[in-house]
Motif scaffolding. Sequence first.
Motif, short mmCIF file in Angstrom:
data_model
loop_
_atom_site.label_atom_id
_atom_site.label_comp_id
_atom_site.label_asym_id
_atom_site.label_seq_id
_atom_site.Cartn_x
_atom_site.Cartn_y
_atom_site.Cartn_z
N TYR A 93 -36.28 42.10 -20.61
CA TYR A 93 -35.98 43.51 -20.81
C TYR A 93 -34.76 43.68 -21.71
N ASN A 94 -33.71 42.95 -21.41
CA ASN A 94 -32.46 43.11 -22.16
C ASN A 94 -32.55 42.60 -23.59
N GLN A 95 -33.60 41.82 -23.89
CA GLN A 95 -33.83 41.42 -25.27
C GLN A 95 -34.74 42.40 -26.01
N GLY A 96 -35.27 43.40 -25.27
CA GLY A 96 -36.16 44.37 -25.90
C GLY A 96 -37.62 44.08 -25.71
N ASN A 97 -37.96 43.31 -24.67
CA ASN A 97 -39.35 42.97 -24.36
C ASN A 97 -39.64 43.35 -22.91
N PRO A 98 -39.72 44.65 -22.62
CA PRO A 98 -39.81 45.08 -21.22
C PRO A 98 -41.07 44.63 -20.49
N VAL A 142 -30.09 19.86 -17.40
CA VAL A 142 -30.50 20.66 -18.56
C VAL A 142 -29.65 21.92 -18.61
N PRO A 143 -28.92 22.17 -19.70
CA PRO A 143 -28.08 23.37 -19.80
C PRO A 143 -28.93 24.64 -19.80
N LEU A 144 -28.36 25.70 -19.23
CA LEU A 144 -29.09 26.96 -19.17
C LEU A 144 -29.16 27.66 -20.52
N GLY A 145 -28.14 27.55 -21.33
CA GLY A 145 -28.22 28.13 -22.66
C GLY A 145 -27.68 29.54 -22.74
N GLU A 146 -27.80 30.13 -23.92
CA GLU A 146 -27.11 31.37 -24.24
C GLU A 146 -27.67 32.61 -23.54
N LEU A 147 -28.91 32.57 -23.07
CA LEU A 147 -29.45 33.75 -22.40
C LEU A 147 -28.79 34.00 -21.06
N PHE A 201 -36.97 30.73 -22.47
CA PHE A 201 -37.86 31.79 -22.01
C PHE A 201 -37.34 32.45 -20.73
N GLY A 202 -36.07 32.23 -20.42
CA GLY A 202 -35.45 32.92 -19.29
C GLY A 202 -35.76 32.32 -17.94
N PHE A 203 -36.25 31.07 -17.91
CA PHE A 203 -36.52 30.40 -16.64
C PHE A 203 -35.50 29.28 -16.43
N ARG A 204 -35.17 29.06 -15.17
CA ARG A 204 -34.20 28.02 -14.84
C ARG A 204 -34.93 26.68 -14.64
N GLY A 237 -42.69 37.33 -36.68
CA GLY A 237 -42.26 38.48 -37.46
C GLY A 237 -41.95 39.72 -36.64
N GLU A 238 -42.31 39.71 -35.36
CA GLU A 238 -42.03 40.87 -34.51
C GLU A 238 -40.54 40.96 -34.21
N GLU A 239 -39.98 42.13 -34.37
CA GLU A 239 -38.57 42.35 -34.09
C GLU A 239 -38.41 43.10 -32.77
N LEU A 240 -37.54 42.59 -31.92
CA LEU A 240 -37.27 43.24 -30.64
C LEU A 240 -36.00 44.06 -30.73
N THR A 241 -36.03 45.24 -30.12
CA THR A 241 -34.86 46.12 -30.11
C THR A 241 -34.32 46.20 -28.69
N PRO A 242 -33.12 45.68 -28.44
CA PRO A 242 -32.56 45.73 -27.08
C PRO A 242 -32.41 47.18 -26.61
N PRO A 243 -32.48 47.41 -25.30
CA PRO A 243 -32.33 48.78 -24.78
C PRO A 243 -30.92 49.31 -25.03
#
Length: 624
Positions: free
Chosen positions: A300-305, A383-388, A374-377, A313-319
């Motif tokens: 959701y916070n990345q713009g993919n609710p 394994v590092p969680l990363g920037e998300l 992909f937002g899963f732990r 090529g798809e661009e996501l717009t954050p809320p």
Amino acid sequence: MPAPRRRVLAASSSFSPERVRTPVRRSAAGAGILIAALALSACFGGGGTEGGDFGDGDFADDGCTSVVVATSSEKVNMLDALAAAFKESPEHEALDECATVRPINVSSGDATRFLTSGQDWPDENPRRWPVMWSPASTVWTERVAAAASASLVGEPASFTHTPIVFGVPETMAKALGYPGSPIGIADFERLCQDPEGWGSVGKDLWGSFKISKTNPNTSTTGLSAILMQTYEASGKTDGLTADDVAAAADFSRVFEECVIHYGDTTGKVLTTLYDETQNGAGGSGYVSAVALEETSLLNYNQGNPDSHTVQPGEELTPPKEKLVAVYPAGGSMWSDNPITVLRADWVTDVQAEAGAAFAAFLQTEAAQEILPDFGFRPLDETVPLGELFTAEYGVDPAGPAISLPRPEVDVVSAAIDQWTQIRKPSSVLEVIDISGSMDEPIGDGRSKLDGAIEGAQATLGHFRSTDEVGVWAFTTGVESAAGENLVVLRDVTPLASDRESVDASLDDLRFANREGTPLYDAIAQAYDEMTKRAEPGRINAIVVLSDGQDTDSSISLDSLVAKIGKTTREGGDDAPVRIFPIAYGEGADTGALQRIAEATGGQWFDASDAAKIDLVFASVINNF
């Protein structure tokens, strides 16, 4: 390029709740895998659309063994990427022939229902029947094992996990003390119970406290939420029993009173919230807190609710306003995301071998490193969680502080049975288009009208005898007490024991005159009727099915939207009437129906493939 490390995790359905806390940026290799996955998705029809979308399209024959994985929608993107990586893995190399893993989206609850039915998979194309199953939680595999056959679900093993949280608009969360003060389910319950709602914390303009939850019969999140409520009411963090469920009834009933409406997935609720936020309405008018998986909040916070497959090529717009994850102070349950090879009659030995190889690959470090993108732990704690997994995206990598264990199967069943009795009461008016175009065939031996009648009849078993149900039909050239161009099959009254008589009345529609489509007039009159009788503490709703453009109304679409959206705009939310349109067939006016839904805070449903009307009706009715 050095070969990837290959440490393999233990293949077990249990998992460790500890979290990795060291964020890193995504690797170039991970980005390459993502691009490959998106290409696969485009070729094979995978996609994270709403539940029940398993019958769309076909798979190209690439000469490899096809391994279809039925999975919950939020994992389709990730499994596409993992499928691409599997092709390059030693596990794949060890197979006698190549294999292609093809994820399809089936909600966890729907898959459970299909597998326990004892029948073939309900898709007329056997190429899409699943070899593997990956529901969001082991709860579902256990229910199939208990209700049907333990051997059918094989040996499920978790390969990733994500906690259940409450997503709250950041401004609202701060009013509750976020991030410095812990927030619990009991705090939400008090806001639900207090007649001042948000006014009890000095925010009078925000109105009542509103919660969105999904239906526990089809959704892991909805099921986890009712179990978390029971844990909270009992004061326990483990050892939940059926007696605890019974004792929590009053607490949970109050909590349910805050629910705006239920649904089969969080994606539809999040899409409505996102659209309102982007249009300047913010989140307070629609919902205050959404029970969801942490991974859905990240999407959701990345713009993919709706957690759909993001195309190249798809661009996501954050809320405009992000959701922040509230990890309840009393603890969170986890979706442990098992995967298993089904031992169904239609699964061949070659497919089973390839599926087992893919399951083994998912436990390797090479696969685990893909998950955080992909937002899963990952289960692999190195394994590092990363920037998300940062505050920027609304999450706390150290949360939740308390992990609640999955209860025994009998406790889960008791919680679902209790919810059926204590869920928020509903008052629903079904309004069905019976214009001339409803005579058109839908390709399975039925006409559109046949499908609509049977879909409506199938919904009746969902309602309790105390729920109110009414049925109207509309076309030109008819008249009833409800007005011109309307036929009243049943007034909006408690269903009681009238299911058979309602079935018979719906059957009578096959012999009705079918002429024009006064869609907007029918909705306007239905809205007047439901507004007049709407009550607080109840889900007041209109379900409208139409297969075409409006042709005969005296009211325009703009005037209708102004009329039905007036209460929402003016903050009158004590007893809102929400509209849930079904766009039926390829000729339906999806744009108009979407506007109508959005004006009332409802949701629209796509039944452009008319043969799937039964599934769409089931999705709609899960809101009540």
